[in-house]
Structure formats: structure tokens, C-alpha cells
Design a protein around this motif. Sequence first.
Motif, PDB file in Angstrom:
ATOM      1  N   CYS C 173       0.836  -1.202   0.000  1.00 59.44           N
ATOM      2  CA  CYS C 173       0.000   0.000   0.000  1.00 59.44           C
ATOM      3  C   CYS C 173       0.874   1.255   0.000  1.00 59.44           C
ATOM      4  O   CYS C 173       2.030   1.227   0.412  1.00 59.44           O
ATOM      5  CB  CYS C 173      -0.932   0.012   1.212  1.00 59.44           C
ATOM      6  SG  CYS C 173      -2.148  -1.333   1.160  1.00 59.44           S
ATOM      7  N   GLY C 188      -5.704  -2.053   3.789  1.00 60.12           N
ATOM      8  CA  GLY C 188      -5.161  -3.099   2.921  1.00 60.12           C
ATOM      9  C   GLY C 188      -5.486  -4.523   3.335  1.00 60.12           C
ATOM     10  O   GLY C 188      -4.792  -5.451   2.930  1.00 60.12           O
ATOM     11  N   ASP C 190      -7.922  -7.820   2.867  1.00 58.71           N
ATOM     12  CA  ASP C 190      -8.553  -8.343   1.652  1.00 58.71           C
ATOM     13  C   ASP C 190      -9.958  -7.792   1.476  1.00 58.71           C
ATOM     14  O   ASP C 190     -10.731  -7.736   2.436  1.00 58.71           O
ATOM     15  CB  ASP C 190      -8.688  -9.868   1.738  1.00 58.71           C
ATOM     16  CG  ASP C 190      -7.398 -10.571   1.386  1.00 58.71           C
ATOM     17  OD1 ASP C 190      -6.410  -9.897   1.025  1.00 58.71           O
ATOM     18  OD2 ASP C 190      -7.376 -11.816   1.460  1.00 58.71           O
ATOM     19  N   GLN C 206      -7.214 -11.048  -3.428  1.00 57.63           N
ATOM     20  CA  GLN C 206      -7.245  -9.616  -3.708  1.00 57.63           C
ATOM     21  C   GLN C 206      -5.818  -9.175  -4.045  1.00 57.63           C
ATOM     22  O   GLN C 206      -4.976  -9.040  -3.168  1.00 57.63           O
ATOM     23  CB  GLN C 206      -7.821  -8.880  -2.506  1.00 57.63           C
ATOM     24  CG  GLN C 206      -9.206  -9.414  -2.093  1.00 57.63           C
ATOM     25  CD  GLN C 206     -10.302  -9.089  -3.086  1.00 57.63           C
ATOM     26  OE1 GLN C 206     -10.555  -7.925  -3.391  1.00 57.63           O
ATOM     27  NE2 GLN C 206     -10.948 -10.126  -3.632  1.00 57.63           N
ATOM     28  N   ALA C 209      -3.903  -3.136  -4.254  1.00 57.89           N
ATOM     29  CA  ALA C 209      -3.473  -2.582  -2.968  1.00 57.89           C
ATOM     30  C   ALA C 209      -4.352  -1.367  -2.659  1.00 57.89           C
ATOM     31  O   ALA C 209      -5.441  -1.229  -3.219  1.00 57.89           O
ATOM     32  CB  ALA C 209      -1.997  -2.196  -3.025  1.00 57.89           C
ATOM     33  N   VAL C 210      -3.906  -0.521  -1.735  1.00 59.92           N
ATOM     34  CA  VAL C 210      -4.603   0.729  -1.420  1.00 59.92           C
ATOM     35  C   VAL C 210      -3.642   1.871  -1.700  1.00 59.92           C
ATOM     36  O   VAL C 210      -2.464   1.798  -1.342  1.00 59.92           O
ATOM     37  CB  VAL C 210      -5.048   0.769   0.065  1.00 59.92           C
ATOM     38  CG1 VAL C 210      -5.721   2.099   0.390  1.00 59.92           C
ATOM     39  CG2 VAL C 210      -5.981  -0.387   0.380  1.00 59.92           C
ATOM     40  N   ARG C 211      -4.153   2.908  -2.347  1.00 63.25           N
ATOM     41  CA  ARG C 211      -3.318   4.067  -2.696  1.00 63.25           C
ATOM     42  C   ARG C 211      -3.989   5.306  -2.132  1.00 63.25           C
ATOM     43  O   ARG C 211      -5.135   5.615  -2.478  1.00 63.25           O
ATOM     44  CB  ARG C 211      -3.214   4.181  -4.215  1.00 63.25           C
ATOM     45  CG  ARG C 211      -1.900   4.726  -4.695  1.00 63.25           C
ATOM     46  CD  ARG C 211      -1.676   4.434  -6.173  1.00 63.25           C
ATOM     47  NE  ARG C 211      -2.618   5.125  -7.019  1.00 63.25           N
ATOM     48  CZ  ARG C 211      -3.388   4.571  -7.941  1.00 63.25           C
ATOM     49  NH1 ARG C 211      -3.361   3.269  -8.146  1.00 63.25           N
ATOM     50  NH2 ARG C 211      -4.194   5.300  -8.671  1.00 63.25           N
ATOM     51  N   ASP C 225     -10.225  -1.656   2.333  1.00 60.11           N
ATOM     52  CA  ASP C 225      -9.786  -2.914   1.722  1.00 60.11           C
ATOM     53  C   ASP C 225      -8.947  -2.698   0.469  1.00 60.11           C
ATOM     54  O   ASP C 225      -9.187  -1.762  -0.294  1.00 60.11           O
ATOM     55  CB  ASP C 225     -11.020  -3.739   1.335  1.00 60.11           C
ATOM     56  CG  ASP C 225     -11.645  -4.431   2.529  1.00 60.11           C
ATOM     57  OD1 ASP C 225     -11.002  -4.503   3.591  1.00 60.11           O
ATOM     58  OD2 ASP C 225     -12.778  -4.911   2.385  1.00 60.11           O
ATOM     59  N   ARG C 226      -8.030  -3.623   0.242  1.00 60.11           N
ATOM     60  CA  ARG C 226      -7.233  -3.567  -0.979  1.00 60.11           C
ATOM     61  C   ARG C 226      -8.100  -3.946  -2.187  1.00 60.11           C
ATOM     62  O   ARG C 226      -9.110  -4.652  -2.056  1.00 60.11           O
ATOM     63  CB  ARG C 226      -6.021  -4.476  -0.882  1.00 60.11           C
ATOM     64  CG  ARG C 226      -6.318  -5.952  -0.656  1.00 60.11           C
ATOM     65  CD  ARG C 226      -5.002  -6.771  -0.639  1.00 60.11           C
ATOM     66  NE  ARG C 226      -4.080  -6.269   0.346  1.00 60.11           N
ATOM     67  CZ  ARG C 226      -2.872  -5.761   0.072  1.00 60.11           C
ATOM     68  NH1 ARG C 226      -2.413  -5.763  -1.148  1.00 60.11           N
ATOM     69  NH2 ARG C 226      -2.116  -5.301   1.030  1.00 60.11           N
ATOM     70  N   ASP C 231      -6.155  -0.847  -7.676  1.00 62.21           N
ATOM     71  CA  ASP C 231      -6.071  -0.369  -6.298  1.00 62.21           C
ATOM     72  C   ASP C 231      -7.365   0.303  -5.856  1.00 62.21           C
ATOM     73  O   ASP C 231      -8.105   0.870  -6.656  1.00 62.21           O
ATOM     74  CB  ASP C 231      -4.936   0.660  -6.172  1.00 62.21           C
ATOM     75  CG  ASP C 231      -3.563   0.025  -6.329  1.00 62.21           C
ATOM     76  OD1 ASP C 231      -3.459  -1.215  -6.243  1.00 62.21           O
ATOM     77  OD2 ASP C 231      -2.588   0.773  -6.542  1.00 62.21           O
ATOM     78  N   THR C 232      -7.613   0.256  -4.566  1.00 64.62           N
ATOM     79  CA  THR C 232      -8.584   1.134  -3.916  1.00 64.62           C
ATOM     80  C   THR C 232      -7.885   2.485  -3.737  1.00 64.62           C
ATOM     81  O   THR C 232      -6.724   2.519  -3.336  1.00 64.62           O
ATOM     82  CB  THR C 232      -8.968   0.547  -2.545  1.00 64.62           C
ATOM     83  OG1 THR C 232      -9.483  -0.774  -2.764  1.00 64.62           O
ATOM     84  CG2 THR C 232      -9.987   1.400  -1.832  1.00 64.62           C
ATOM     85  N   HIS C 248     -13.418  -2.932  -1.504  1.00 65.42           N
ATOM     86  CA  HIS C 248     -12.364  -3.007  -2.530  1.00 65.42           C
ATOM     87  C   HIS C 248     -12.764  -2.245  -3.789  1.00 65.42           C
ATOM     88  O   HIS C 248     -13.922  -2.184  -4.153  1.00 65.42           O
ATOM     89  CB  HIS C 248     -11.996  -4.444  -2.853  1.00 65.42           C
ATOM     90  CG  HIS C 248     -13.113  -5.355  -3.219  1.00 65.42           C
ATOM     91  ND1 HIS C 248     -12.909  -6.682  -3.476  1.00 65.42           N
ATOM     92  CD2 HIS C 248     -14.437  -5.152  -3.358  1.00 65.42           C
ATOM     93  CE1 HIS C 248     -14.065  -7.240  -3.770  1.00 65.42           C
ATOM     94  NE2 HIS C 248     -14.994  -6.348  -3.699  1.00 65.42           N
TER      95      HIS C 248
END
Lengths: 346, 346, 346
Positions: C173, C188, C190, C206, C209-211, C225-226, C231-232, C248
Motif C-alpha cells: 500500500c 489493505g 482483503d 485480492q 493494494a490501497v493508494r 480494503d485492498r 487499487d482502492t 475493494h
Amino acid sequence: MLRLSDIHAALGGVLHGDGACPISGLASLESAGPDRLAFVAQTRHAAAIETTQAAALIVPPELVPRASARGPCIETPEPHAYFARLTQWWRARLQAAQHEAADPAEPAIHPSAWVHPSAELGAGVRLGAFAVVEAGVQIGANSEIGAHCVIGARVRLGAQARLAAQVVIGHDCTLGARCIIHSGAVIGADGFGFAPQQGQWLKIEQLGAVRIGDDVEIGANTCIDRGTLDDTVLEDGVKLDNLIQIGHNVRIGAHSALAGCVGVAGSAHIGAHCTLGGGAGVLGHLRLADHVHITAATLVTRSILKPGQYSGAFPIDDNVNWEKNAATLRQLYALRQRLRALEKKS
Amino acid sequence: MLRLSDIHAALGGVLHGDGACPISGLASLESAGPDRLAFVAQTRHAAAIETTQAAALIVPPELVPRASARGPCIETPEPHAYFARLTQWWRARLQAAQHEAADPAEPAIHPSAWVHPSAELGAGVRLGAFAVVEAGVQIGANSEIGAHCVIGARVRLGAQARLAAQVVIGHDCTLGARCIIHSGAVIGADGFGFAPQQGQWLKIEQLGAVRIGDDVEIGANTCIDRGTLDDTVLEDGVKLDNLIQIGHNVRIGAHSALAGCVGVAGSAHIGAHCTLGGGAGVLGHLRLADHVHITAATLVTRSILKPGQYSGAFPIDDNVNWEKNAATLRQLYALRQRLRALEKKS
Amino acid sequence: MLRLSDIHAALGGVLHGDGACPISGLASLESAGPDRLAFVAQTRHAAAIETTQAAALIVPPELVPRASARGPCIETPEPHAYFARLTQWWRARLQAAQHEAADPAEPAIHPSAWVHPSAELGAGVRLGAFAVVEAGVQIGANSEIGAHCVIGARVRLGAQARLAAQVVIGHDCTLGARCIIHSGAVIGADGFGFAPQQGQWLKIEQLGAVRIGDDVEIGANTCIDRGTLDDTVLEDGVKLDNLIQIGHNVRIGAHSALAGCVGVAGSAHIGAHCTLGGGAGVLGHLRLADHVHITAATLVTRSILKPGQYSGAFPIDDNVNWEKNAATLRQLYALRQRLRALEKKS
């Protein structure tokens, strides 16, 4: 082996029938096996007296004839409260047995815990593995802090508190005696405060803390935010279930109980002896009088100054009916106008 | 470099077109670049076959002509399930590469983890940094316990479980094989049980535990309370999203799935193969039959004994309309009476 | 001792009256003691100018005559924003004093923290007790990581971030500069993704990732959630309160603010400058335009493409009225039909 008479000796009440009756555990009326002790609190559950397999029963005076006709029982004016005390006594017995079985050399302060030299721990305090106790903390006698708890700087925690694993208490918060805090609870995170400026949000630092009375219980993953300037306050005996959000500057009166997933927005004041059902919400800055009871999933949108029960959940229906009714609801005001027009005509 | 034929070799299906086509990743139809593999599960998404930039597609038999007209594809009767297995295969490849790149000397049990000497860890168990495993715990082979997890005394955890960082499992709980538990989940905190006594709340100690079957997944910060006397039970294959509250003595049948922010109050029994939409709630002591589906944000206030879809959310509207309709709703019963009066007249 | 002129010197504005006036703290108008500084943002609160005990006030130009008639004040066009900056300045002062009082030898990286040798920590980074920083992590200069945080492999975290105790950030992330993340937040985990197969659920791993952008704040126990494949994403300046669920593949536009207990289901896209009230929900795959405002406890069931305020909460009422109206609501469609029939007759 435990006998009914042991329980009677410890917790009182009037014993009817055979005190030598062996008791291996507590159970509900429905699931009780023939070596279990169950309770009947209300006359409307009395029919189960004849069908339960329980070895013995805890009953109110009016059910003694019926209960003693089938076996031993303990009579008490408040069976529910008696049962609560019985669970407490039972847990203490279990724990004593487990402590006895454990390594007697096991230290009260786990060697991996990290305690700032300026922290003051009362007599008999226990700290779990990797617990962190920061500068200036004071912990009252006989409190138990679970593994992985983080107790922020200058926190004061009363005596005989029980913190499960992974509780976080932010700096400068205060908790009374005999508090029970479950895992994942976060006490003293920043409240949600921002000033709008040119389409952006400017953080308002949260300079207050959280102040919690005696005998308060806080559920797993529940959050209680610190106040912006003054403190967020939970008075004595407040009980919060899991996954509850308490905003900054909120005040909850003594002995109020909030069920799971409730949200209370900033600066709301809830009176004493209130109950909020699961998933209920209270908007910011509202006032709830003492003895106000909010039904589950109800959103409180105005102050409530009169004790009583208040509700506002949409009634569940099968999906086809709900769709029709919900669609019509979007024309409800228009329907009223049409009705009015008809009334004028007729 | 990975080719479409590698995926076909690993996961099966019928390969149409150029298996040498390079695949650098998976993607959705809309966001796929020209080196990606995407899937089309349903005919109603078939129009995207012509517009996607994906290198190759996973499609059901009826879409093979259309998909193979534009490039290579893998045919399978269940593209969604195929895609799921593909993500599992892909993750395993990524992890194998990362393990290879990592220090081979890295021990499976992190040196900072704290494990009680009486705990039994199966072969291949991995423990993250500062993990705590208390007395009498049994962990099945090849389970991975993340950093900062706390596994309470006498917990039994099946084989091949995956616990992310900071999971708490309370004493005496049981989890089956292949469970996946996400960060912040709290399994086995005390249920919310009190007996009222003279305006105060007497704690009912929660003497049961939590019993979880095989192949259960539990989301981040979700809470599952221990039972009062008996256990709280999740049967095999149950899937819980994040921030869900499961009260004490609840029972959830096999393969039911609950979306985020759901709350299930104490002693409710939910059948098998049920689904609950996000933010739904179930009051205490209710029964839901198998194959009951509850729409998001619906409060279940009565037992549901017939399979089907049930709903109860207020329809969203622009604020002005909502205000008018909501105000009228508070007079709805009176409106019905007025309508009745008119009907009698006419 | 701090004087009003010190604040004026640090934060600007126009000082009216005695700058030597001592200020020991900030307070709200209502609770301010005679040594406190308070602010009045809006003319509708002006009546409190005469009743507050505050030593001095921060006011907009139009209230200067009224405020300076009772004592010293600072004039600023935006009192709320001025107050926000004042809280930031106040906190910095408090922290500087506490650092000074602390052991100067206290290391920035707590000796118990566990940092993978491949991680890169910028200048001035602080790590709390038992913090875990995994392989390949990059942390920007002057970021503070609280006790017990777990920063997963390859996470990139910007400069001047503040992570409270027990934050979990999953592998891969990315978070921007000046992010503030509160305790128990899980970034991040799932997403909730499964393919149905023969009555069971097949996990979709999943792989995204997360941004997260710059200046984002994330509340306690909130989950993001990722993404499944992509990415989320949370854009710059997004503010999330506590106990929020972000599914997600969600995307939240810049400077949107979500209050506590909100749930956003997978793949929903929320525009910039939106607000969601407490307990609101957004179903999956919907789109919300910029400047959409959703009232508390409202479920968004369709995309909203026009800016504005949208609502959908059931109005609260006393329980007796609610019961009557809710029961009638289940016949609403039928009532409309009856009304229509009457209209035809008349």
C-alpha cells in the motif's frame, strides 16, 4: 465435585430439596443437561420448568412449588441478578483453578512488557506480553492489562480494572475503578474536527481527553474520541457493546447502556439510565433526557426531553411488497394532497 | 515471462487461439491493458468483448465465437469460479517469488514471538513478530499467524489457517482448517450480558466460547462474542466481511455470507446459505431459515421461516422531497383513517 | 505565562484591546473560564458574546464592536479556520514542552521496534515500542509511527505522517505526505470477493493494494480494503472518521469527508468534495458526482449524478405512533390504489 449446597453457601437464597445434587456447569433452560443449573426469571417461562433436564433451578418465590415438585431449587427474589452473581463466582473459581495449574513462578509483569520508568503500578497489577505503559501513567491496584495493550502517557486507570489484549488508551485519559475494556477498543483517538477553508479541511487538533467513571464496560473495537477542548465523559456504570462510535465531547449519563454498532455524534449528551438499541444513531449536539429508550436502528434527529421509548426503523417486508411500498413512499406527500382534495370535494 | 498456455496448463479449460500470448497480469474488462487477462462471466457483459484491450479472455462456451474473433481465449463453463481459482494461483506464484527473494535464513517463528512452552505448533507453522501464543494452544500444520496476533489460552486452530496481523482470539475458542482472519478481528470477547438491579447493571460473566468451522473467512475489525453459557457458532464456509458484530450465542449456518457493518444480536440463529447485505441488522433471539436473503440496511425484527429476499430500507430522495414525505409519514396512520372515512362516505 | 499577544504574534489577525491578557487554554463559548480564549464563527452565536466568561474572543469583523465592548479580541475573516490553526499551534507547544521534559536520551527508534534491514527510514522518523516494519518499506522524513504499528512489506509512506498506536498497513500500500491514521485502522485487508460455486464460496484473492494521497486522515478502527486487481484509491485531503468500511476498488475524490460508521461497498466511486453523514451507506458499483451530500443513515441505492443534498432516514417518533405508522406503511401501495379508486369515483 461441586454441589448445589456449595453454590447456596456462597451466594445465598433459600435452598429447597437435595443440596447434595452435583452441579457441573450452568446452562440455559433449553440446553441444560442433567448435571446443570439453570434459572427461570419470569413466570412466562415457567412452562420450561417441567421440560428442562436441568439438575436444579434458580427460581422466584412464586415458582418454588412448581420447581420443587421436579427437583432441588434455590429461591431468590431476583433470579436474573442471582444468576449474574453466580456467573461471576463461577468465573472466579475457573480462574483460580487455572492460576493454580499455571507456573507459580510466572511473573505478574510479563518480561516482554515495556514500562516507562516514571509509570506507577499499584500492588498486584498484572501486565501481559508486549504491553506498553508510557510516561507518567498511574495504574490502580490489582488491575490486569492484557497482552499488547498500549497505555498512553499520563493515563490514570483505577483499581481492579480488566483490559483485554490490544486495548489502546490515548494520552491523558482517565478511567475509574473496575472498568472492563475489551480487545481492540480505542479510547482517546482524535475526534473528527475540521474547519472548512477554500474547499479543503483544516484539522482542529483535539486537545481534550476522555474521562470514564467507575464500573464502566466497553466492548471490542469500540471507539471513544477525545474531546476537542473539554473531555468526552462516560459516567459511572455505563455499558457499551462492541463496534460503537462515541464522538468528541459526548457525555453519557450514569448506567446508560448502548448496544452494538451504535453511533453517537459529537457533543451529544445522553442522560442517565438510557438504552440505545443496536445500530441506533444520535446526531450531534442533541440532548437526551434520563430514561430515554431508543429502539434498534433508529436515528435520533432531535433532542428528546421526555422519558419513554422512541422508534424509527423501516418495517421489513418481502422484497416485492417493500419495493411497491417504498416507491409509493416517494409520492407520499403528493398522496396526502390528493386525499385533501378529495376530502374537500366530498 | 508468463504465457496464456501456462495458465491453461495450470487451471484447465479449453484454449482457443495463440497460447504463446504473454500475460503480465489480471484485470477487469474495463481497465485491462494489452498484456492482461480478463474474464466475462455473463452474456450481458458481452459487448465489452469488442472494446476491451485485454490480451486474452476467459469466457463461457456461448461467448467463444465472439471472443475468439478478437484474440485468444480460455473457455470454461464457470468463468467467475475459474477467475477465482486463477487469483489463488496468481497469489501463490507471487508469494513463492517473494519467499525466494527473501532471506532464506529467515526463521518460520519470528524470534520476537512469545510462545508458552505448553503450546503445540504443527509442522510448518509460521509466527510473525511479537505474536503471542498462550498456554495450551494448539495450532495446526502450515498455519500462518501474523505479527502481533494474540492467541489466548487453550485456543485450537486448524491447519493451513491464515491470520493477518493483530488478530485477537480469546481463550478456549476453536477454529477449523483453512480459516482466514483479517487484522483487528476480535474473536471471543465477552458478550453484552447484564442483569438489571436497582437501576444498575450486574455483569453476567460469559462462560462459553466461540466455535468456528472450516473454510471460514472473517473480515478486518469484525467482532464475534463468546457465548454466555454455550458457544457462539459459525459453521463451515461462513464468510464475514469487515466491521461486523456477532453477538453472544449466535449461530450462523454453513456458507452464509454477511456483508460489511452487519450486526447480529445475541442468540439469533441464521440458517445456511443466507446472505445479509451491508449494514443489515438482526434482532436478538430470532430465527432465519436457510436461503434467506436480507437487503442492505434492513433491520430484521421478526423470525423469517420462508426462503426469499426481504427488504426494509427507506428510499433515498433529494432532501426537499424526503423532508415532505418523511413529515407526512408521521401522519400515515391518520391518513389511512381519513381515507377510510372517505370510502365509507362514497 | 502565555498572553493574547503571543497568539496574535504567532497566528496573525487584528488585535483589539489588551494583548497582555493571560490565556491558559482554549475553550468553547459555553464552558470557557475567565482565563480562556474562545471563538465565535457566526453571527447567530453572537448572543453568547455577552454571557461567556472567556478572557478573550476570536471574531469576524462584523462582531468586533460587540466583542471589544466586553474585552480583548482578535479579528479575522475566518474565525473557524483561525481556531483550527490555533489548535495546531497549541498542540505543537504542548508537545515541545513534553519532549523537553522527557529523557533527551530517548531514541527516536524505540529499541523494541523490529525493522527489516531492507526498510528505508527517512531522517527524523520515530518508531514506537514493538512497531514492525517489514521488508522493502520506505518511510518519509519526520514521520511518526506509533507503538505496535505493523507496516507491511513494500509499503511506501510519505513524509510527516502520524500513525497512532496499533495501525496495520498491508503489503504494497502507498500513503502520501502528512497522513494521520488513528489506532486500530486497517488499511489493505482483503476485499470481500468470492465466486459462488455449488452453494459454496470460492475466494477471489485480492491482488491490488490501497493508494492514499496527501493530507488524508483516517479514523480509529476504520477499514480500507485492498483492490481485487486494481487499487482502492483515496485522493488528497480525504477525511474518514472512525469505524468506516471502504470496500475493494472504491475510489473517493479529493477533500470528501465521511462521518463515523459509514459503509461504502465495493467498486463505488465517490466524487470530490462530497460529504456522507454518520451511518450512511453506498451500494456497490455506484457513482456519486462531486459535491454530493448524503444525510446521516441514508442508503444510497442508485448513482447520483447531480450535486445536492440527498436523504432517506425514517423519521423518529414515540414508539406508539411509530408502530401505527410503520404498520400502515406496509399497506401503502394498497392505500394508493384505494385513493385512486376513490378519485375515479368522485
